[in-house]
Motif scaffolding. Structure first.
Motif, PDB file in Angstrom:
ATOM      1  N   ALA A 316       0.835  -1.203   0.000  1.00 12.14           N
ATOM      2  CA  ALA A 316       0.000   0.000   0.000  1.00 12.14           C
ATOM      3  C   ALA A 316       0.872   1.255   0.000  1.00 12.14           C
ATOM      4  N   LEU A 317       1.937   1.244   0.808  1.00  5.17           N
ATOM      5  CA  LEU A 317       2.841   2.394   0.851  1.00  5.17           C
ATOM      6  C   LEU A 317       3.544   2.595  -0.485  1.00  5.17           C
ATOM      7  N   CYS A 318       4.036   1.500  -1.070  1.00  2.40           N
ATOM      8  CA  CYS A 318       4.694   1.596  -2.378  1.00  2.40           C
ATOM      9  C   CYS A 318       3.734   2.156  -3.430  1.00  2.40           C
ATOM     10  N   ALA A 319       2.467   1.704  -3.388  1.00  2.00           N
ATOM     11  CA  ALA A 319       1.482   2.183  -4.357  1.00  2.00           C
ATOM     12  C   ALA A 319       1.140   3.649  -4.123  1.00  2.00           C
ATOM     13  N   ALA A 320       1.059   4.052  -2.853  1.00  5.80           N
ATOM     14  CA  ALA A 320       0.769   5.456  -2.546  1.00  5.80           C
ATOM     15  C   ALA A 320       1.880   6.357  -3.066  1.00  5.80           C
ATOM     16  N   LEU A 321       3.133   5.945  -2.859  1.00  8.35           N
ATOM     17  CA  LEU A 321       4.267   6.723  -3.375  1.00  8.35           C
ATOM     18  C   LEU A 321       4.229   6.791  -4.899  1.00  8.35           C
ATOM     19  N   ALA A 322       3.870   5.671  -5.513  1.00  2.00           N
ATOM     20  CA  ALA A 322       3.776   5.658  -6.979  1.00  2.00           C
ATOM     21  C   ALA A 322       2.669   6.597  -7.454  1.00  2.00           C
ATOM     22  N   TYR A 323       1.540   6.599  -6.735  1.00  2.00           N
ATOM     23  CA  TYR A 323       0.441   7.494  -7.144  1.00  2.00           C
ATOM     24  C   TYR A 323       0.861   8.949  -7.029  1.00  2.00           C
ATOM     25  N   TRP A 324       1.519   9.304  -5.937  1.00  2.00           N
ATOM     26  CA  TRP A 324       1.947  10.697  -5.765  1.00  2.00           C
ATOM     27  C   TRP A 324       2.947  11.106  -6.848  1.00  2.00           C
ATOM     28  N   ALA A 325       3.736  10.155  -7.321  1.00  2.00           N
ATOM     29  CA  ALA A 325       4.652  10.443  -8.426  1.00  2.00           C
ATOM     30  C   ALA A 325       3.903  10.590  -9.755  1.00  2.00           C
ATOM     31  N   LEU A 326       2.849   9.813  -9.930  1.00  2.00           N
ATOM     32  CA  LEU A 326       2.089   9.841 -11.192  1.00  2.00           C
ATOM     33  C   LEU A 326       1.081  10.991 -11.245  1.00  2.00           C
ATOM     34  N   HIS A 327       0.606  11.396 -10.084  1.00  2.00           N
ATOM     35  CA  HIS A 327      -0.519  12.347 -10.027  1.00  2.00           C
ATOM     36  C   HIS A 327      -0.274  13.622 -10.850  1.00  2.00           C
TER      37      HIS A 327
END
Length: 331
Positions: A316-327
């Motif tokens: 979940a943390l890895c995905a959250a970081l990825a989302y913030w990078a993609l956003h």
């Protein structure tokens, strides 16, 4: 632009499916290889073929993953959520593969979906997460441990007067069947999770309606999982096949029989995306405990349990970081 984004998400989903295959190949074949019932290469070919067949046996789990975990927004924001979830799951799969820890690819994906949804201020269907993920995640290892131990005790009683060498030879033959059943169950469970994510991407992209899985999604998911399985997962295979307990053919058979039964039951009856890794590992621990408690290397089991507990929040943390990078790219 939207079509290109959907294609990118599907490609990343296929990459996840491939990593799922080589990460979880050991689930189906580690016990058979450890007991010398099958050679590693023959076991991998068999597992890859049975994974392929298993993927065509149902789509109920795919519907759970695609529509029962999160509600993603339409368009590019929703595709960013799905892409981030896949990236988080892949990263965690690679980390645990590198350290030889048999963590759950299923829970990595679900953790990724939840983490990306939370990072995007989206909707997590907590009822579905509790009913279809958390409760099965807790119960399946317990059931696997107890049921495998009970099956092993019954087998010991039935064959108590048999010659050990003859019994071992017979169970090596039986393990070819139980290993195939385990690989079939892995294909049934794990390919559907990728199908569900691809359908979710198609829906939020506006190219599909409902939770029905198109035939080409089944074919692509089955093929990627099968190819990944054939690529093997030797690091994790050593952990499951040798480091937890020195398996003999009767115990290998009992563990595979138990684990595959649980996989079929949860897929067909409850449509729950359970972890094949947790199921087979707990079954190995269960049959090992019937030998004597000291025969099980509980320290290794403890390390595996830590990986299980960490998988959902870490992915979940890895995905959250990825989302913030993609956003920034989709706003």
């Amino acid at each position: 632009m939207l079509l290109t984004a959907v294609v990118v998400v599907i490609v990343v989903a296929v990459v996840f499916d491939y990593t799922n295959g080589f990460h979880d190949a050991a689930n189906a074949i580690a016990t058979s290889v450890a007991t010398r019932a099958l050679s590693p290469r023959v076991a991998l070919v068999m597992a890859a073929l049975m994974n392929l067949v298993g993927a065509f046996l149902g789509t109920a789990v795919a519907s759970t993953v695609g529509s029962g975990i999160i509600a993603a927004p339409q368009g590019m924001p929703g595709l960013a959520v799905v892409l981030a979830a896949l990236i988080g799951a892949i990263v965690w799969n690679l980390i645990t593969w590198w350290f030889g820890l048999p963590s759950s690819s299923s829970h990595a994906l679900i953790g990724g979906l939840v983490g990306a949804a939370l990072a995007s201020a989206g909707t997590v269907k907590w009822g579905g997460v509790l009913d279809k993920v958390i409760i099965p995640m807790v119960l399946s290892p317990v059931v696997g441990f107890l049921l495998a131990g009970a099956v092993m005790i019954v087998l010991l009683w039935i064959f108590k007067d048999s010659r050990p060498t003859r019994t071992a030879r017979g169970f090596r033959i039986a393990q070819t069947v139980s290993a195939a059943a385990m690989a079939l169950g892995h294909g049934l469970q794990d390919a559907q999770k990728t199908m569900g994510v691809i359908v979710l991407a198609l829906v939020v992209g506006g190219f599909h309606q409902g939770s029905e899985v198109p035939w080409w999604v089944v074919l692509v998911s089955a093929g990627a999982l099968s190819l990944g399985t054939y690529a093997g997962g030797w690091r994790i295979m050593r952990t499951l096949g040798r480091r937890i307990i020195d398996l003999d053919p009767p115990r290998g058979f009992a563990a595979e029989l138990t684990a595959s039964s649980i996989l079929y039951t949860t897929a067909f009856v409850f449509a729950a995306p359970i972890s094949t890794t947790q199921t087979i590992t707990s079954s190995i621990l269960g049959v090992g405990a019937t030998k004597r408690l000291s025969a099980v290397r509980w320290g290794v089991g403890g390390n595996i349990a830590v990986a299980w507990v960490l998988t959902l929040p870490a992915a979940a943390l890895c995905a959250a970081l990825a989302y913030w990078a993609l956003h920034p790219l989709v706003t």
